[in-house]
Structures are given as structure tokens and as C-alpha cells.
Design a protein around this motif. Structure first.
Motif, PDB file in Angstrom:
ATOM      1  N   ASN A  69       0.816  -1.222   0.000  1.00 64.46           N
ATOM      2  CA  ASN A  69       0.000   0.000   0.000  1.00 64.46           C
ATOM      3  C   ASN A  69       0.843   1.261   0.000  1.00 64.46           C
ATOM      4  O   ASN A  69       0.455   2.277  -0.573  1.00 64.46           O
ATOM      5  CB  ASN A  69      -0.935   0.010   1.203  1.00 64.46           C
ATOM      6  CG  ASN A  69      -2.103  -0.945   1.025  1.00 64.46           C
ATOM      7  OD1 ASN A  69      -2.259  -1.568  -0.029  1.00 64.46           O
ATOM      8  ND2 ASN A  69      -2.934  -1.070   2.050  1.00 64.46           N
ATOM      9  N   TRP A  70       1.999   1.208   0.643  1.00 63.85           N
ATOM     10  CA  TRP A  70       2.886   2.374   0.664  1.00 63.85           C
ATOM     11  C   TRP A  70       3.328   2.750  -0.739  1.00 63.85           C
ATOM     12  O   TRP A  70       3.449   3.939  -1.073  1.00 63.85           O
ATOM     13  CB  TRP A  70       4.111   2.085   1.547  1.00 63.85           C
ATOM     14  CG  TRP A  70       5.001   1.001   0.979  1.00 63.85           C
ATOM     15  CD1 TRP A  70       4.895  -0.342   1.180  1.00 63.85           C
ATOM     16  CD2 TRP A  70       6.106   1.193   0.109  1.00 63.85           C
ATOM     17  NE1 TRP A  70       5.867  -1.018   0.482  1.00 63.85           N
ATOM     18  CE2 TRP A  70       6.630  -0.082  -0.197  1.00 63.85           C
ATOM     19  CE3 TRP A  70       6.723   2.313  -0.461  1.00 63.85           C
ATOM     20  CZ2 TRP A  70       7.724  -0.267  -1.024  1.00 63.85           C
ATOM     21  CZ3 TRP A  70       7.816   2.137  -1.293  1.00 63.85           C
ATOM     22  CH2 TRP A  70       8.311   0.849  -1.568  1.00 63.85           C
TER      23      TRP A  70
ATOM     24  N   HIS B 131       2.954   6.485  -5.564  1.00 60.85           N
ATOM     25  CA  HIS B 131       2.672   6.794  -6.976  1.00 60.85           C
ATOM     26  C   HIS B 131       1.445   7.690  -7.109  1.00 60.85           C
ATOM     27  O   HIS B 131       1.404   8.570  -7.992  1.00 60.85           O
ATOM     28  CB  HIS B 131       2.468   5.493  -7.759  1.00 60.85           C
ATOM     29  CG  HIS B 131       3.731   4.734  -8.020  1.00 60.85           C
ATOM     30  ND1 HIS B 131       4.740   5.218  -8.821  1.00 60.85           N
ATOM     31  CD2 HIS B 131       4.158   3.517  -7.586  1.00 60.85           C
ATOM     32  CE1 HIS B 131       5.731   4.345  -8.884  1.00 60.85           C
ATOM     33  NE2 HIS B 131       5.406   3.296  -8.128  1.00 60.85           N
ATOM     34  N   TYR B 132       0.458   7.492  -6.248  1.00 61.52           N
ATOM     35  CA  TYR B 132      -0.757   8.315  -6.347  1.00 61.52           C
ATOM     36  C   TYR B 132      -0.466   9.768  -5.971  1.00 61.52           C
ATOM     37  O   TYR B 132      -0.917  10.696  -6.652  1.00 61.52           O
ATOM     38  CB  TYR B 132      -1.846   7.750  -5.435  1.00 61.52           C
ATOM     39  CG  TYR B 132      -3.120   8.572  -5.449  1.00 61.52           C
ATOM     40  CD1 TYR B 132      -4.026   8.465  -6.506  1.00 61.52           C
ATOM     41  CD2 TYR B 132      -3.397   9.470  -4.423  1.00 61.52           C
ATOM     42  CE1 TYR B 132      -5.179   9.224  -6.527  1.00 61.52           C
ATOM     43  CE2 TYR B 132      -4.550  10.236  -4.437  1.00 61.52           C
ATOM     44  CZ  TYR B 132      -5.438  10.104  -5.489  1.00 61.52           C
ATOM     45  OH  TYR B 132      -6.574  10.865  -5.522  1.00 61.52           O
TER      46      TYR B 132
ATOM     47  N   THR C 223       1.041   4.371 -13.794  1.00 65.04           N
ATOM     48  CA  THR C 223       1.799   3.352 -13.062  1.00 65.04           C
ATOM     49  C   THR C 223       1.003   2.847 -11.864  1.00 65.04           C
ATOM     50  O   THR C 223       0.993   1.642 -11.567  1.00 65.04           O
ATOM     51  CB  THR C 223       3.140   3.935 -12.601  1.00 65.04           C
ATOM     52  OG1 THR C 223       3.840   4.454 -13.726  1.00 65.04           O
ATOM     53  CG2 THR C 223       3.985   2.879 -11.916  1.00 65.04           C
ATOM     54  N   CYS C 224       0.333   3.759 -11.203  1.00 67.42           N
ATOM     55  CA  CYS C 224      -0.439   3.390 -10.024  1.00 67.42           C
ATOM     56  C   CYS C 224      -1.559   2.415 -10.388  1.00 67.42           C
ATOM     57  O   CYS C 224      -1.798   1.438  -9.663  1.00 67.42           O
ATOM     58  CB  CYS C 224      -1.009   4.643  -9.369  1.00 67.42           C
ATOM     59  SG  CYS C 224      -1.772   4.368  -7.757  1.00 67.42           S
TER      60      CYS C 224
ATOM     61  N   ASN D  24      -8.682  -0.684  -3.913  1.00 62.16           N
ATOM     62  CA  ASN D  24      -9.988  -0.313  -4.465  1.00 62.16           C
ATOM     63  C   ASN D  24     -10.277   1.173  -4.266  1.00 62.16           C
ATOM     64  O   ASN D  24     -10.827   1.835  -5.151  1.00 62.16           O
ATOM     65  CB  ASN D  24     -11.085  -1.150  -3.794  1.00 62.16           C
ATOM     66  CG  ASN D  24     -11.186  -2.552  -4.373  1.00 62.16           C
ATOM     67  OD1 ASN D  24     -11.346  -2.721  -5.572  1.00 62.16           O
ATOM     68  ND2 ASN D  24     -11.088  -3.557  -3.512  1.00 62.16           N
ATOM     69  N   TYR D  25      -9.905   1.677  -3.114  1.00 61.85           N
ATOM     70  CA  TYR D  25     -10.156   3.089  -2.797  1.00 61.85           C
ATOM     71  C   TYR D  25      -9.391   4.003  -3.750  1.00 61.85           C
ATOM     72  O   TYR D  25      -9.961   4.941  -4.334  1.00 61.85           O
ATOM     73  CB  TYR D  25      -9.755   3.345  -1.351  1.00 61.85           C
ATOM     74  CG  TYR D  25     -10.032   4.736  -0.853  1.00 61.85           C
ATOM     75  CD1 TYR D  25     -11.283   5.075  -0.357  1.00 61.85           C
ATOM     76  CD2 TYR D  25      -9.044   5.707  -0.862  1.00 61.85           C
ATOM     77  CE1 TYR D  25     -11.554   6.356   0.115  1.00 61.85           C
ATOM     78  CE2 TYR D  25      -9.288   6.985  -0.406  1.00 61.85           C
ATOM     79  CZ  TYR D  25     -10.538   7.306   0.081  1.00 61.85           C
ATOM     80  OH  TYR D  25     -10.791   8.574   0.544  1.00 61.85           O
ATOM     81  N   LEU D  26      -8.099   3.727  -3.932  1.00 58.45           N
ATOM     82  CA  LEU D  26      -7.294   4.559  -4.819  1.00 58.45           C
ATOM     83  C   LEU D  26      -7.758   4.439  -6.273  1.00 58.45           C
ATOM     84  O   LEU D  26      -7.781   5.431  -7.007  1.00 58.45           O
ATOM     85  CB  LEU D  26      -5.815   4.168  -4.718  1.00 58.45           C
ATOM     86  CG  LEU D  26      -5.038   4.659  -3.498  1.00 58.45           C
ATOM     87  CD1 LEU D  26      -3.564   4.337  -3.667  1.00 58.45           C
ATOM     88  CD2 LEU D  26      -5.224   6.156  -3.294  1.00 58.45           C
TER      89      LEU D  26
END
Length: 457
Positions: free
Chosen positions: A51-52, A57-58, A65-66, A85-87
Motif C-alpha cells: 500500500n505504501w 505513486h498516487y 503506473t499506479c 480499491n479506494y485509490l
């Protein structure tokens, strides 16, 4: 007798076992620990282990890429990675795929229904999609999850109720949001609701409160300036637009109205310099090109004015002002046929504006279509029965059609209005000449009737 000391090496029973009549040595716990030191426990990767990386990337706006990494994480976790899912939902909504983003937020909610952020994003997607009632239900669910009130929830609830025209409930939620934060957004939203209810003073107070909390709020300064401009307080409007431009020199929402004020003071070159700056950000704004065209019209550069106004009409064919102004300029330059075309478009865009009917009637009169001009001017008179300009032109048209009594009635109405308010000198002079002409025509008509009377030779 000699006794021999015979030593038997017998393993202790604690470290040995008896198996099939044979003694076998058992491995001690310490020996097992030493032997297990070289072995590693099997690694079970956590679902959230990367997740990090997704977050990095976000936040760097590396969305392509993300998305690739997100799809990999979702594939490994069978879609059970909440953060992925959230991102993905956030990225898809930025791309305009609101329905797909809603599905992603719903998947994140299915993984963890206690995370209020999932519920808030679901509600926000529903708000963008126009499902305001469902968005309200989602925000109310988010409110139940939270232990501490969230001002953003009440702000968005206020926007939802505003869209549903439930203004009283919207104001209640927005006032609650104001109590929970010092942010200017609830004040601006509350001011817009007050304007919908024609509560100008309350709207002005809300904008002022927003600026007192954040003097650099460009949106509040601009909208307050537009409010002052709407109620006719040009000086304060100019000050607010100047404040907005002091903090953001390229703010087009402030450049256009401040240039319009300058244009109304006939400082056309200064206004054009402002419009030139705005054109760098909004080159396809019909309002911009409409104002530029009217600046050239004020400078009597009619070719440039017609060119700019035609571009404005091309950019927004259903807008009223470009069509109306273009018809006016063409009528001024002696092109009544072309003017009639654009004035018809202006009438279609706004059928409640009497001036569009007036100019269309003048264009038809110049085309010698007196009957058509009479019908159009009758509509203009019905919309604005006390407008001196409409009265005098309508009277002239009726006089040309031979309707002397109708023309005299309109001139009588014009004289009554002239006694109450100041009317342009050109209108009064034209009315006197027309009245003299009508009296002369009536006298000549009476003379002709007397000569042709049957009881006289």
C-alpha cells in the motif's frame, strides 16, 4: 580377592527411549532449537504490504503506473485490498468514469464497512452522478459511523438538499457545517442558497464572513463582486474584483467583470488589454469574444466588431447576447437582412426580451415588411408597454401602415411618460414631428372627405 571397578555407560532414561528392546537416544529441546536456527518460517505476505507503494505513486500523480500496480494487487488479493480499491476509485473519478469509481468504492466498502471514508466517497460519486437522494442516504450513514461530527458531510448534505430545492434543510446543514469549521466553503454555499431565495443581504453577509475568515479567498471575493454588480453597486464590485486580482492576477472570473466595468466607462483600450489577458486562459469563451466585439463597436471599428461577435455566436449559437449584439451592429452598418437573421436567433434564445423584438421590427421595416414589423413591435409593446423607444418606433410603423388612431394613442402614452420621467431628446423631437404629420394627414383626409361628400357639388 580383587574387586574390579567396571563402569557401564548407561544412558539416562531422561534422554533415552526404549524401542524394540533397544535403547535409542532422544533429541533434547536445546538441540532441536539449534537445528531449527538455520530454517526460516514460511512467509505469508500481507494484503496491504504494498500500500505504501501505491500511495507514493498516487501522491506523485503517476496515475498510469499506479493503476497497473493496483490491478496487480487486486489480482493477488482477489479484489479484497481495501486501499487498492479506494485509490482506483479516486483515479477513475478523476478520469470522468464516475460509475466505475462508484463500483470501486463499493468494493472497498464491502471489505471494510466501518471505514467512513469509503462511505463518503460513495456519497460523493452519487452526488456527481445526480443521485442526490441516494447521496443524502449515504452521507447520513457516514454521519452515524463517525463519533465526531464532520463539517464536510454537512456541507455536502447542504449541496444535495439545494439540488433538490429543499432550501430550508440545506441552510440548516450549511449552518451546522459553519459551526464545525473555519473554512470558507460553507459560507459560499450558504450565500448561494440565500440568493436562490432572493435574500441579497444574507448572501452578502455570508460572503463577507467568508472573507473575514480568509481574506485571500478568491472565490468569495469574486462572487461578492458579482453580487454588488448585480445590485448596481459598481464601486464596491470593482473593489472586490481588484482584491481577487491582487491575489490571483490570472483569475478570469474576476478579469471579465472588471474589464466589463472599464468598458462601460468607455475606456475601450484598457478593457481590451484585460480581455487579451483573459484570452490566454479561456480562448473559447463566447462571453469574452462578445465583450471584445462590443469594445470594437464602441471604437467604431465595425468590421472587427462583426468578426468577434460572429466568433462568439459560433462558440455559443444558443446564447442571447452574441446574437442580439451582432444583429444590432449589422443593423447599424446597414445590413438589415443579415441583422434579421441573428435577431431571430436572439428572440429564440430569450423570448422575454423586448429589445430583441424592437430591433427585429426595425430590421423588417427597413426591408419594407411593414406588416411583419407591426406584429413584432406589437409583441415588444406587450412585453414593455412603457418603454419610450418602443412606443415611438411602434407609432412610426403604425403611421406608415395608415393606422393614424393607433399611432396617436401611442403618442399620447409617450407624452404621459415624458411628463413623469426624463426621455431622450431625440425621442421627444421625433414624437413632435410625427404628431404634426399625423395632424396634417388627418386634416387632409377630412378635406378629401368634404370634397367628395354627396351633398356638395
Amino acid at each position: 580377592m580383587v574387586l574390579c571397578n567396571v563402569v557401564f555407560s548407561i544412558p539416562t532414561m531422561a534422554n533415552s527411549i526404549l524401542s524394540n528392546g533397544r535403547i535409542q537416544q532422544q533429541t533434547t529441546a536445546s538441540q532441536r532449537m539449534r537445528s531449527d536456527k538455520g530454517k526460516k518460517a514460511p512467509e505469508v505476505p500481507a494484503i496491504e504490504s504494498n500500500n505504501w507503494l501505491l500511495h507514493r505513486h498516487y501522491t506523485r500523480h503517476e496515475y498510469k503506473t499506479c493503476k497497473i500496480l493496483i490491478d496487480q494487487e487486486l489480482s493477488k488479493s482477489n479484489g479484497h485490498n481495501e486501499y487498492a480499491n479506494y485509490l482506483k476509485g479516486l483515479i477513475l473519478r478523476r478520469e470522468g468514469r464516475v460509475q466505475d469509481s462508484l463500483n470501486c468504492f463499493q468494493a472497498a466498502y464491502n471489505v471494510n464497512s466501518t471505514n467512513v471514508n469509503n462511505v463518503k466517497q460513495i456519497a460523493k460519486s452519487l452526488l456527481i452522478m445526480g443521485s442526490h437522494r441516494r447521496a443524502i442516504d449515504a452521507y447520513l450513514e457516514a454521519e452515524k459511523i463517525l463519533n465526531v461530527p464532520d463539517w464536510e458531510i454537512y456541507l455536502n448534505l447542504g449541496e444535495c438538499y439545494t439540488k433538490l430545492n429543499e432550501l430550508a434543510e440545506a441552510k440548516r446543514c450549511l449552518k451546522r457545517s459553519i459551526e464545525l469549521t473555519k473554512d470558507e466553503s460553507p459560507y459560499i454555499a450558504l450565500a448561494r442558497v440565500c440568493l436562490l431565495e432572493d435574500q441579497v443581504n444574507d448572501a452578502r453577509n455570508a460572503y463577507t464572513a467568508a472573507l473575514s475568515g480568509n481574506p485571500e479567498c478568491i472565490e468569495a471575493a469574486t462572487e461578492l463582486g458579482l453580487l454588488y454588480l448585480k445590485i448596481g453597486d459598481v464601486q464596491r464590485a470593482f473593489q472586490q474584483f481588484g482584491t481577487a486580482l491582487a491575489h490571483s492576477p490570472n483569475c478570469t472570473r474576476a478579469i471579465l467583470p472588471i474589464a466589463y466595468i472599464i468598458q462601460n466607462h468607455q475606456e475601450y483600450d484598457v478593457a481590451l488589454s484585460k480581455y487579451k489577458l483573459a484570452a490566454q486562459s479561456i480562448p473559447e469563451s463566447h462571453a469574452l469574444w462578445n465583450n471584445v466585439g462590443m469594445c470594437f463597436y464602441g471604437k467604431q471599428k465595425f468590421v472587427a466588431a462583426i468578426t468577434c461577435l460572429k466568433r462568439a455566436h459560433y462558440l455559443s449559437p444558443m446564447a442571447f447576447l452574441p446574437a442580439y449584439n451582432l444583429g444590432m451592429v449589422l443593423l447599424t452598418t446597414g445590413q438589415p437582412a443579415s441583422a434579421a437573421v441573428y435577431l431571430c436567433a436572439a428572440v429564440s434564445a430569450d423570448s422575454s426580451n423586448p429589445m430583441a423584438y424592437l430591433l427585429l421590427g426595425l430590421a423588417l421595416k427597413r426591408l419594407d415588411d411593414l406588416e411583419g414589423a407591426e406584429k413584432v413591435l406589437q409583441k415588444a409593446h406587450a412585453l414593455s408597454p412603457q418603454d419610450p423607444l418602443i412606443l415611438i418606433n411602434y407609432a412610426i410603423t403604425l403611421s406608415a401602415l395608415g393606422n393614424t388612431s393607433g399611432a396617436e394613442e401611442l403618442l399620447t402614452s409617450l407624452n404621459d411618460i415624458t411628463a413623469v420621467i426624463d426621455v431622450d431628446a431625440q425621442i421627444t423631437q421625433t414624437a413632435k414631428r410625427l404628431s404634426t404629420k399625423l395632424q396634417a394627414d388627418k386634416a387632409s383626409g377630412d378635406e378629401a372627405t368634404r370634397v367628395l361628400s354627396e351633398d356638395e357639388v
